[in-house]
Enzyme design. Structure first.
Site, PDB file in Angstrom:
ATOM      1  N   HIS A 160      -4.037 -13.017 -11.211  1.00 26.35           N
ATOM      2  CA  HIS A 160      -3.979 -13.469  -9.523  1.00 26.35           C
ATOM      3  C   HIS A 160      -5.411 -12.611  -8.999  1.00 26.35           C
ATOM      4  CE1 HIS A 160      -2.137 -13.766  -5.147  1.00 26.35           C
ATOM      5  NE2 HIS A 160      -2.692 -12.086  -5.021  1.00 26.35           N
TER       6      HIS A 160
ATOM      7  N   HIS B 223      -6.174  -7.372  -1.870  1.00 31.91           N
ATOM      8  CA  HIS B 223      -5.648  -7.829  -0.983  1.00 31.91           C
ATOM      9  C   HIS B 223      -4.667  -7.326   0.315  1.00 31.91           C
ATOM     10  CE1 HIS B 223      -5.083 -11.740  -3.771  1.00 31.91           C
ATOM     11  NE2 HIS B 223      -6.570 -11.570  -3.439  1.00 31.91           N
TER      12      HIS B 223
ATOM     13  N   HIS C 229      -2.246  -5.665   1.241  1.00 31.24           N
ATOM     14  CA  HIS C 229      -1.107  -5.078  -0.070  1.00 31.24           C
ATOM     15  C   HIS C 229      -1.560  -3.657   0.170  1.00 31.24           C
ATOM     16  CE1 HIS C 229       1.958  -7.925  -2.544  1.00 31.24           C
ATOM     17  NE2 HIS C 229       0.630  -8.875  -2.123  1.00 31.24           N
TER      18      HIS C 229
END
Length: 255
Positions: free
Chosen positions: A114, A58, A61
């Site tokens: 996730h 993502h 990050h």
């Protein structure tokens, strides 16, 4: 000599972590939301960054990786299975594997949910686990790609680490996570005490992470699917733990 750990606030509510081995001088950072705060923390301590470890793809990050790599020459490590959507990797890791930082063994743990390619980094001898957006302080990451069963299994894997392990997660979501947890387990004395502690920390502008796994086991509803109070408040009685987890995650999504 023990590893040194520095928690670095980034962006609006992200965290990066520096891990420094004073014996060898090697220094790693876990996730790079932006480069500037990490470079400032390195400069303040006179540390040279040698490694960049990425938990998942993502943007919040990884966006700072190119600038940080250019400034430091650090090697980038991430999951081989996610290499197609991470910055270019110098070391591609199996989902469950190992490598080293100085003389310290670092384990990679596959923790999908996730995202499907999410990994965590565990340094057993130092009692540190970098869990990104899988196990979070008093919560867990939203299921953008994985299933409830996958995330439940991932959290159970992390829950089996030593109770004193420091859980270093990727965001400052703790206060909101605790408000939700109290709707499920309002009589949990440990949770009530943690709510007060977190409020004090945030009022002083301090991070609420890292936190021990023992405290997570006592207060995080996503690790407490066995709780009689949570089961009563979700009306799931003797349902399997994975079903209770799925109900908790659904409720958190709309909280």
């Amino acid at each position: 000599m023990p590893l040194e750990l520095v928690t670095i606030p980034c962006l609006k509510d992200n965290y990066a972590y520096l891990i420094h081995d004073p014996e060898t001088g090697e220094t790693a950072v876990v996730d790079v939301p932006e480069a500037a705060p990490i470079l400032a923390a390195l400069g303040q301590r006179g540390w040279r960054l040698t490694d960049i470890w990425l938990t998942h793809h993502h943007w919040d990050h990884i966006d700072g990786v190119p600038a940080l790599r250019d400034a430091t020459g650090a090697l980038v490590t991430g999951a081989a299975a996610d290499a197609h959507r991470l910055p270019p990797l110098d070391l591609s890791l199996p989902a469950d594997g190992s490598f080293t930082l100085g003389r310290h063994s670092v384990e990679t743990l596959e923790v999908p949910g996730h995202t499907v390619g999410h990994i965590a980094f565990h340094i057993p001898a130092a009692g540190l686990a970098f869990t990104g957006d899988s196990l979070m302080a008093a919560g867990c990451g939203r299921l953008f790609e994985g299933t409830p069963d996958q995330m439940h299994a991932s959290l159970q894997k992390l829950a089996r680490l030593a109770p004193g392990t420091l859980i270093c997660s990727g965001h400052e979501y703790t206060a909101a996570n605790i408000r939700f947890a109290l709707t499920l387990e309002p009589s949990n004395a440990a949770l009530i005490s943690r709510a007060d502690k977190v409020a004090t920390l945030r009022a002083g502008g301090h991070p609420t992470v890292p936190v021990t796994l023992a405290e997570e086991l006592a207060t995080n509803p996503f690790l407490r699917t066995h709780s009689a109070e949570i089961r009563a408040n979700t009306a799931l009685g003797t349902a399997p733990d994975a079903k209770v987890f799925a109900e908790i995650r659904s409720r958190k999504d709309s909280f």
